[in-house]
Enzyme design. Structure first.
Site, PDB file in Angstrom:
ATOM      1  N   VAL A  80      43.548  39.531  35.137  1.00 48.48           N
ATOM      2  CA  VAL A  80      42.501  38.968  35.775  1.00 48.48           C
ATOM      3  C   VAL A  80      42.261  40.121  36.903  1.00 48.48           C
ATOM      4  O   VAL A  80      41.022  39.738  37.243  1.00 48.48           O
ATOM      5  CB  VAL A  80      43.439  37.507  36.273  1.00 48.48           C
ATOM      6  CG1 VAL A  80      42.613  37.023  37.389  1.00 48.48           C
ATOM      7  CG2 VAL A  80      43.842  36.586  35.313  1.00 48.48           C
ATOM      8  N   CYS A  81      43.199  40.865  37.376  1.00 46.53           N
ATOM      9  CA  CYS A  81      42.931  41.710  38.505  1.00 46.53           C
ATOM     10  C   CYS A  81      41.324  42.405  38.158  1.00 46.53           C
ATOM     11  O   CYS A  81      40.507  42.421  39.095  1.00 46.53           O
ATOM     12  CB  CYS A  81      43.903  42.591  38.608  1.00 46.53           C
ATOM     13  SG  CYS A  81      45.312  41.770  39.140  1.00 46.53           S
ATOM     14  N   PRO A  82      41.077  42.957  36.999  1.00 50.04           N
ATOM     15  CA  PRO A  82      39.868  43.965  36.969  1.00 50.04           C
ATOM     16  C   PRO A  82      38.712  42.888  36.997  1.00 50.04           C
ATOM     17  O   PRO A  82      37.584  43.339  37.564  1.00 50.04           O
ATOM     18  CB  PRO A  82      39.986  44.295  35.348  1.00 50.04           C
ATOM     19  CG  PRO A  82      40.860  43.840  34.858  1.00 50.04           C
ATOM     20  CD  PRO A  82      41.863  43.387  35.771  1.00 50.04           C
TER      21      PRO A  82
END
Length: 201
Positions: A50-52
């Site tokens: 999810v972070c990118p």
């Protein structure tokens, strides 16, 4: 979970990768903001999932944030070297490519603790977002659990709302967007606004 809204944003000095790719050992939040608004967001780990999507969403909107005098800063518990490696990896290979804001290395996890977003038993931060005004005061905070990605456009909307309030002295009702009318913060203002907008809310 601490509520930091209305309090001075915790300052910090830590290693970071700057927007130009340089690594510095003494990135300082207060010095970096220098009278600008700040949007500080925490994310769990580099080279995850999810972070990118969040980081690139914020990075793609940096011109819009800059137009509003907002400096964006990302923080995670990874090292500055891991941040740099992630930036130097293409998105098609699971990386970020160039990112238009500093990425801070919170290796001691103290920054996440100070903002009260650290999951102690996992050693990573929740998805915390903090909007800081030009005086260094937190005016908005949002904290998501790990599976729940954020909306960078909502962060922009909150900046618009804060700046509208600062400029006009009016408050921003539910669903307010830039260009909408505000509401006077008194009984007659509420009655007037609800009298024409109640069914649209």
């Amino acid at each position: 979970m601490s509520v930091l809204v209305g309090k001075a944003a915790p300052d910090f000095t830590a290693a970071a990768v700057l927007a130009n790719g340089d690594i510095v050992e003494d990135f300082n939040l207060k010095a970096h903001l220098k009278g600008s608004y700040g949007l500080i967001f925490f994310y769990p780990l580099d080279f995850t999932f999810v972070c990118p999507s969040e980081i690139l969403a914020y990075s793609n909107r940096v011109p819009k944030f800059e137009a509003l005098n907002v400096k964006v800063v990302a923080v995670s518990v990874d090292s500055q070297f891991t941040h740099s490696a992630w930036r130097n990896t293409s998105p098609k290979d699971g990386g970020l490519g160039p990112v238009k804001f500093p990425m801070v290395a919170d290796m001691t996890k103290q920054i996440a603790r100070d903002y009260d977003v650290l999951i102690e038993d996992q050693g990573v931060a929740l998805r915390g977002t903090f909007l800081i005004d030009k005086e260094g005061v937190v005016r908005h905070q949002l904290v998501n659990d790990l599976p729940l990605g954020r909306n960078a456009d909502e962060a922009l909307r909150m900046v618009d709302a804060l700046q509208f309030h600062e400029e006009h002295g009016e408050v921003c009702p539910a669903g307010w967007n830039k260009g909408d009318e505000g509401m006077k913060a008194d009984a007659s203002g509420v009655a007037s606004y609800l009298g024409t907008h109640a069914e649209a809310l």
